[in-house]
Design a protein around this motif. Structure first.
Motif, PDB file in Angstrom:
ATOM      1  N   THR B   2       0.848  -1.359   0.025  1.00  0.00           N
ATOM      2  CA  THR B   2       0.541   0.278  -0.379  1.00  0.00           C
ATOM      3  C   THR B   2       0.733   0.925   0.249  1.00  0.00           C
ATOM      4  OG1 THR B   2      -0.525  -1.245   1.640  1.00  0.00           O
ATOM      5  CG2 THR B   2      -1.874  -0.089   0.816  1.00  0.00           C
ATOM      6  N   ASP B   3       0.329   2.286  -1.013  1.00  0.00           N
ATOM      7  CA  ASP B   3       1.207   3.708  -1.062  1.00  0.00           C
ATOM      8  C   ASP B   3       0.562   4.421   0.352  1.00  0.00           C
ATOM      9  OD1 ASP B   3       1.879   3.845  -4.487  1.00  0.00           O
ATOM     10  OD2 ASP B   3       3.537   2.782  -2.467  1.00  0.00           O
ATOM     11  N   SER B   4      -0.458   4.344   0.606  1.00  0.00           N
ATOM     12  CA  SER B   4      -1.444   5.037   1.658  1.00  0.00           C
ATOM     13  C   SER B   4      -1.776   5.035   2.387  1.00  0.00           C
ATOM     14  CB  SER B   4      -1.491   7.011   1.036  1.00  0.00           C
ATOM     15  OG  SER B   4      -3.008   6.214   0.510  1.00  0.00           O
ATOM     16  N   VAL B   5      -2.751   5.163   3.393  1.00  0.00           N
ATOM     17  CA  VAL B   5      -3.827   4.692   4.461  1.00  0.00           C
ATOM     18  C   VAL B   5      -4.326   5.834   4.925  1.00  0.00           C
ATOM     19  CG1 VAL B   5      -1.828   4.791   6.780  1.00  0.00           C
ATOM     20  CG2 VAL B   5      -4.287   3.093   6.303  1.00  0.00           C
ATOM     21  N   THR B   6      -5.761   6.042   4.975  1.00  0.00           N
ATOM     22  CA  THR B   6      -5.804   7.233   5.907  1.00  0.00           C
ATOM     23  C   THR B   6      -6.918   6.440   6.906  1.00  0.00           C
ATOM     24  OG1 THR B   6      -6.253   8.068   3.269  1.00  0.00           O
ATOM     25  CG2 THR B   6      -7.419   9.685   5.249  1.00  0.00           C
ATOM     26  N   GLN B  43      12.501   9.144   3.124  1.00  0.00           N
ATOM     27  CA  GLN B  43      12.318   8.097   2.199  1.00  0.00           C
ATOM     28  C   GLN B  43      11.359   7.724   1.117  1.00  0.00           C
ATOM     29  OE1 GLN B  43      14.354   5.202   5.013  1.00  0.00           O
ATOM     30  NE2 GLN B  43      13.316   3.817   3.201  1.00  0.00           N
ATOM     31  N   SER B  44      11.610   7.736  -0.528  1.00  0.00           N
ATOM     32  CA  SER B  44      10.266   7.669  -0.712  1.00  0.00           C
ATOM     33  C   SER B  44       9.618   6.206  -0.860  1.00  0.00           C
ATOM     34  CB  SER B  44      10.966   8.003  -2.557  1.00  0.00           C
ATOM     35  OG  SER B  44      12.184   6.729  -2.877  1.00  0.00           O
ATOM     36  N   ASP B  45       9.597   5.143  -0.832  1.00  0.00           N
ATOM     37  CA  ASP B  45       9.184   4.376  -0.431  1.00  0.00           C
ATOM     38  C   ASP B  45       7.828   4.206   0.594  1.00  0.00           C
ATOM     39  OD1 ASP B  45      11.430   2.265   0.774  1.00  0.00           O
ATOM     40  OD2 ASP B  45      11.381   4.035   1.223  1.00  0.00           O
ATOM     41  N   ALA B  46       7.701   5.731   1.610  1.00  0.00           N
ATOM     42  CA  ALA B  46       7.896   5.256   3.237  1.00  0.00           C
ATOM     43  C   ALA B  46       6.115   5.155   2.344  1.00  0.00           C
ATOM     44  CB  ALA B  46       8.146   6.339   3.472  1.00  0.00           C
ATOM     45  N   LEU B  47       5.624   4.768   3.714  1.00  0.00           N
ATOM     46  CA  LEU B  47       4.031   4.578   3.881  1.00  0.00           C
ATOM     47  C   LEU B  47       3.566   5.827   3.877  1.00  0.00           C
ATOM     48  CD1 LEU B  47       1.861   3.107   3.943  1.00  0.00           C
ATOM     49  CD2 LEU B  47       1.832   2.523   6.518  1.00  0.00           C
ATOM     50  N   ARG B  48       2.614   5.861   2.754  1.00  0.00           N
ATOM     51  CA  ARG B  48       1.499   7.752   3.698  1.00  0.00           C
ATOM     52  C   ARG B  48       0.854   7.311   4.282  1.00  0.00           C
ATOM     53  NH1 ARG B  48       2.135  12.485   0.182  1.00  0.00           N
ATOM     54  NH2 ARG B  48       0.753  13.686   0.803  1.00  0.00           N
ATOM     55  N   LEU B  49       0.876   8.180   5.581  1.00  0.00           N
ATOM     56  CA  LEU B  49      -0.149   7.980   6.343  1.00  0.00           C
ATOM     57  C   LEU B  49      -1.183   9.609   6.315  1.00  0.00           C
ATOM     58  CD1 LEU B  49       0.139   6.137   9.739  1.00  0.00           C
ATOM     59  CD2 LEU B  49      -1.757   7.747   9.538  1.00  0.00           C
ATOM     60  N   ARG B  50      -2.334   9.284   6.130  1.00  0.00           N
ATOM     61  CA  ARG B  50      -3.065  10.600   5.765  1.00  0.00           C
ATOM     62  C   ARG B  50      -4.215  10.786   7.026  1.00  0.00           C
ATOM     63  NH1 ARG B  50      -2.972  11.483  -0.627  1.00  0.00           N
ATOM     64  NH2 ARG B  50      -4.112  12.892   0.090  1.00  0.00           N
ATOM     65  N   THR B  51      -3.539  12.016   7.294  1.00  0.00           N
ATOM     66  CA  THR B  51      -4.295  12.440   9.132  1.00  0.00           C
ATOM     67  C   THR B  51      -6.380  13.165   8.499  1.00  0.00           C
ATOM     68  OG1 THR B  51      -3.737  14.495   9.289  1.00  0.00           O
ATOM     69  CG2 THR B  51      -2.631  12.524   9.877  1.00  0.00           C
ATOM     70  N   GLU B  52      -6.091  13.178   7.053  1.00  0.00           N
ATOM     71  CA  GLU B  52      -7.856  13.464   6.797  1.00  0.00           C
ATOM     72  C   GLU B  52      -8.666  13.418   7.427  1.00  0.00           C
ATOM     73  OE1 GLU B  52      -6.359  13.140   3.491  1.00  0.00           O
ATOM     74  OE2 GLU B  52      -7.961  13.014   2.298  1.00  0.00           O
ATOM     75  N   GLN B  53      -9.025  12.158   7.933  1.00  0.00           N
ATOM     76  CA  GLN B  53      -9.852  11.756   8.631  1.00  0.00           C
ATOM     77  C   GLN B  53      -9.799  11.663   9.773  1.00  0.00           C
ATOM     78  OE1 GLN B  53     -12.860  10.342   6.800  1.00  0.00           O
ATOM     79  NE2 GLN B  53     -11.847  11.006   5.022  1.00  0.00           N
ATOM     80  N   LEU B  54      -8.924  12.310  10.493  1.00  0.00           N
ATOM     81  CA  LEU B  54      -9.106  12.390  11.829  1.00  0.00           C
ATOM     82  C   LEU B  54      -9.294  13.692  12.226  1.00  0.00           C
ATOM     83  CD1 LEU B  54      -5.787  10.588  12.660  1.00  0.00           C
ATOM     84  CD2 LEU B  54      -7.823   9.715  13.642  1.00  0.00           C
ATOM     85  N   ASN B  55     -10.648  14.297  11.570  1.00  0.00           N
ATOM     86  CA  ASN B  55     -11.212  15.312  11.869  1.00  0.00           C
ATOM     87  C   ASN B  55     -11.693  16.264  12.704  1.00  0.00           C
ATOM     88  OD1 ASN B  55     -13.104  14.685  10.569  1.00  0.00           O
ATOM     89  ND2 ASN B  55     -12.636  15.112   8.708  1.00  0.00           N
TER      90      ASN B  55
END
Lengths: 199, 381, 394
Positions: B2-6, B43-55
């Motif tokens: 997975t590249d990103s998780v929200t 690092q470019s292969d890092a998992l992107r953890l997006r916080t936009e749902q913690l709102n």
């Protein structure tokens, strides 16, 4: 208690015998703090005269695996100034110098043994400290009583290393985290406080 | 992979983080993605953890002077909500480049970003009462006045501010609120001499009391001081300040109550899309010297005149000169940087030493797996 | 003769019952620390009022005996009573330290040589007192009549050291009292009020001299007040009632008044001429803290036209180190404390220093000389007298 006797000898070499108390009558006067509470007798009381001596004493404790508790005037009421059994009590009340007053920057730097009341007088009349506290600046800082006025520290770490932090330092807000740490996050040997100009 | 998780909750965020830690996969935490270029690269292969749902925004009915804000809440949105009850969070950085003010509460706090209000209300860290953080161990930890302090632990609420997401994922923050000022007015004066400007800043910082904001601006060989007052008597106080500003040696002194655009411009001056921004922190009394260096480097400056914080917008190749000319004890951190220059400049400029070692120890105690934004912070933490 | 420390003879050890009572009042708050000259000098808890109280409590808990270690900390106490002023709980530290000193003196194993030395010092004071008393009577009149209608009749304590070394203070006191309308009796006896003995824990000698003082003033007939110009003597004489515990002693103590206290009660009768002087006021610890007299001398000095009164900052400390026999027995501490006050005085830019006790005058004079600035030192009553004389010439 060979480790203890060795440590006392080392600390005497660093500070001079006069500044290391071992007589039980003298040690007994350090058993309580700002309320009538009795802690155990410490192994000894060490009275360093400056930051370098504090670092050397902490280093000696680390080398000898001896616990230490740091104390100012012993006016706190929360139990954190009480000695531990078999541990060294490091008392900072000889360190009473005002190191610098830079009122143009609203900053004043003092040694930890300076009473808060003395610091308030040092910045008057152009500035005031928004803090009222019966103890030393170091003690007030460790209790969190300086609040947002605490802006800089020279800290002796557990291994004797000395670090220096001020409002312009980068990295984690160690100065902010020191407030309220009650002496568990190193020994402050220099404290920078923000004074507020009197309008 | 997975590249990103929200994540939509604290539990999900902690699980995602712990999962990444188990795989030894670095995590890039992001909110509004407005400051991803700040600090050094992850690092470019890092998992992107997006916080936009913690709102979630929690208005405290029992105490209108505090609120709890989800870290993924856009700050602009939070301010709009708070304004309905006449309150504000006294943190006013530029919320993004260009037209997208997407900066989140978490991102602003993690970078300790701030704006002109930090003069009157204190730095960003002073507005934080408590934090909830997900750690790479999978644990969710809270810190603040209602949580009993761990005798051997650090006060997390203090450490998290300005930590650039390297200690964990900020989930929510309890913040101090202040009443929204009814009116504002600003007095100002200018000069072409950086030393005069610096000296005036020192004088006026003490002579003018109760300013909501006190900024310096410098552009193209000319600069000025801006003193903002708030409240029903703002206009009168700004008018009264004119005398002191003249006495401090500045010219073209005036005041006005329609000052909105002035301060929009000040905040905008803290970011740049095509040049580098160097945030310099010096002592108040050193402002003149900082301005002189900026002038030589052809930098534009906005900053907090009494706090010694200045944002220099300049070409990348002038950064080294400015850093070399600063007095000892100052910090100069690179924030915005053109894409082409990324990796070529040391963002932090922190020297090796016991301070850095302590920072590494702190990182180790909260994120031993080393997965939270690794490499972004001082000393490549 | 060695004292068996386990057998506590009555009236010579720390009085267990009253000691416990007085010590119990201490809550350990630590507000006394910064007022204590030895604590601010050395930064050590055992040499602070709170620490001394703990040692006394510990000693009481083990039967009342005093160890050699404890004795050094009791000895280092100046007895300045600044802590009494600072204490929010009204702990009677003066009672505690007096009892501890008595015990220390008795229980210390005195060598023969030390005992002889102590005896000699005490006798010398007495002998010189007698000699000087005889000499003094030639220059200090036994009776001085009030100017104008007398408003009262007072006795004046001439004392031992003050009479011999500072007769000018007595002459000024007589001049001022007369000008203010008092008849003054200044009897030759007593030779010494016993203040130093009591301060040192020499209880028998001190009590003996106290009684002799009471008897001497009883012999001269009714007086409205017994006036004292030496802060330490006044403090001792006000405590006679407690020490001797007799109706006669209590009645006597009630008559004792410091010269400034008396004069401050009424507006000045005699016109005061101008003295253009910058005057630093030093609080004699026995006057300010033991007697609680602080505003009266200042108020009197402010009545003098042209006089600029300068205060010393708190950093100057509560004691000059000259109290009791401290300058002799604790020379290093006394020298540090005297130096600290002398520096603070010089920082004020004063031309003259005043203090309400001659022991301070001597100590300050020495300390100022050591710093190379021998400012004149006077008792406030001497400036009042000068002012009255200037007023008469106009």
């Amino acid at each position: 208690m060979e480790a203890g006797a060795d440590l006392i000898e080392r600390v005497r070499l660093v500070l001079g015998s006069e500044q290391v108390l071992t007589d039980p009558v003298a040690l007994s006067t350090y058993r309580s703090d700002g309320v009538r509470r009795q802690g155990p007798l410490p192994l000894a009381v060490a009275l360093p005269g400056d930051g370098a001596e504090v670092a050397a004493v902490v280093n000696a404790c680390a080398a000898g695996s001896v616990r230490w508790i740091v104390r100012g005037a012993g006016t706190s009421r929360d139990g954190h100034a009480l000695p531990v059994s078999g541990g060294l009590l490091i008392v900072l009340t000889r360190m009473r110098r005002v190191l610098s007053i830079e009122l143009a920057d609203d900053e004043v730097t003092v040694e930890p043994g300076v009473p808060v009341a003395t610091l308030a007088r040092a910045v008057a009349p152009t500035h005031r400290l928004q803090i009222d506290h019966p103890g030393t600046v170091g003690g007030a800082a460790a209790q969190g009583a300086l609040g947002r006025q605490l802006v800089g520290l020279d800290l002796v770490q557990d291994d004797g290393a000395l670090i220096s932090l001020n409002p312009r330092s980068s990295g984690y807000d160690v100065v902010g985290a020191f407030g309220g740490s009650h002496g568990t996050r190193g020994i402050a040997v220099s404290v920078t406080v923000r004074a507020v100009p009197v309008s | 992979m997975t590249d990103s998780v929200t994540p939509r909750s604290a539990t999900e965020a902690a699980a995602a983080l712990a999962g990444a830690a188990a795989q030894r996969r670095p995590v890039r935490i992001s909110g509004g993605a407005t400051k991803l270029g700040w600090g050094d690269a992850v690092q470019s292969d890092a998992l992107r953890l997006r916080t936009e749902q913690l709102n979630r925004i929690l208005i405290h009915t029992h105490d209108p002077t505090t609120a709890t804000l989800g870290a993924g809440t856009p700050l602009a949105h939070a301010q709009a909500q708070l304004a309905r009850s006449g309150m504000m969070l006294a943190v006013d950085p530029q919320l993004g480049l260009g037209l997208s003010p997407a900066a989140t509460v978490g991102g602003v706090i993690a970078t300790a970003d701030s704006g002109p209000l930090s003069h009157g209300y204190g730095p960003t860290r002073d507005q934080i009462i408590g934090v909830t953080l997900a750690l790479s161990s999978g644990k969710v930890t809270q810190s603040g006045p209602r949580v009993e302090a761990d005798r051997n632990g650090y006060d997390l609420a203090k450490l998290v501010t300005g930590s650039f997401g390297t200690l964990g994922v900020l989930l929510s923050v309890e913040v101090r609120l202040h009443p929204l000022p009814s009116q504002t007015a600003t007095a100002f004066g200018s000069t072409d001499d950086p030393e005069v400007l610096g000296a005036a800043a020192v004088t006026l910082a003490q002579a003018l009391s109760g300013m909501q904001a006190f900024d310096v601006a410098w552009r193209g060989g000319y600069g000025g001081l801006l003193a903002q007052f708030a409240g029903r008597d703002a206009e009168a106080r700004a008018a009264a300040a004119v005398k002191a500003i003249s006495a401090a040696g500045l010219a073209h002194v005036d005041s006005r109550s329609d000052d909105g655009s002035t301060w929009v411009s000040q905040r905008a001056g803290q970011r740049s899309a095509d040049r580098a921004v160097l945030r310099v922190h010096a002592k108040r009394s050193q402002l003149g010297r900082v301005l002189r260096l900026a002038a030589h480097a052809e930098a534009d400056v906005v900053g907090r005149a009494a706090l010694g914080v200045s944002y220099l917008t300049l070409n990348v190749n002038r950064i080294a000169n400015v850093r070399a000319g600063l007095p000892e004890g100052c910090s100069a951190v690179v924030l915005d940087l053109p894409q082409s220059a990324r990796g070529a400049v040391d963002s932090w400029g922190t020297p090796e030493g016991p301070e850095l070692q302590l920072m590494r120890q702190i990182k180790q105690s909260f994120d031993p797996a080393g997965v939270c934004n690794p490499g972004v912070f001082v000393g490549s933490i | 003769m060695s004292t068996d420390l386990t057998v506590i003879p009555r009236d010579t050890a720390i009085d267990l019952a009253s000691g416990t009572l007085y010590a119990d009042a201490c809550t350990h708050c630590g507000l006394c620390l910064e007022s204590c000259p030895t604590y601010t000098l050395w930064g050590r808890e055992p040499d602070s009022p709170r620490g001394r109280i703990v040692q006394i409590e510990d000693a009481i808990a083990t039967g009342g005996s005093v160890s050699a270690e404890m004795a050094t900390h009791i000895d280092s106490c100046l007895g300045c009573m600044a802590c009494v002023t600072a204490c929010p709980e009204d702990v009677q530290y003066d009672e505690l330290i007096a009892r501890a000193r008595v015990a220390v003196t008795r229980q210390r194993e005195l060598t023969v040589a030390q005992r002889i030395q102590r005896g000699l010092r005490s006798q010398t004071r007495a002998r010189s007192g007698r000699v000087r008393a005889l000499l003094g009577t030639r220059t200090i009149p036994r009776f001085t009549a009030a100017q104008g209608a007398p408003r009262g009749r007072v006795g004046l304590l001439l004392g031992c050291t003050e009479r011999a070394s500072y007769p000018a203070i007595h002459l000024a006191t007589l001049g001022v009292l007369a000008a203010e309308g008092y008849d003054v009796i200044a009897p030759t006896l007593p030779e010494c009020c016993g203040a130093v003995d009591l301060h040192d824990g020499q209880r028998e000698q001190g009590a003996h001299r106290a009684q002799a003082t009471i008897d001497a003033f009883a012999a001269v007939g009714g007086v409205d007040h017994v006036v004292v110009s030496a802060g330490a003597c006044g403090a001792a004489m006000k405590s006679y009632g407690r020490i001797l515990d007799s109706a006669q002693a209590r009645a006597f103590s009630a008559l004792v008044v410091d010269i400034h206290e008396l004069l401050a009660r009424e507006p000045s009768r005699a016109p005061l001429g101008a003295l253009s002087l910058r005057v630093a006021y030093q609080d004699a610890c026995q006057l300010r803290h033991a007697q609680g007299v602080a505003e009266a001398p200042r108020g009197l000095l402010r009545r003098i036209p042209g006089l600029v009164l300068l205060e010393l900052p708190p950093e100057a400390g509560a004691c000059c180190g000259g109290v009791g026999t401290h300058a002799m027995t604790q020379p290093q501490a006394a020298s540090s404390l005297g130096g600290r006050q002398a520096r603070a005085i010089l920082d004020t830019g004063a031309q003259v220093v005043v203090s309400g006790d001659h022991a301070c005058l001597r100590q300050l004079s020495n300390s100022l000389k050591t710093l190379g600035h021998p400012l004149p030192v006077h008792h406030p009553v001497e400036l009042l007298w000068r002012s009255i004389q200037a007023g008469q010439r106009v």
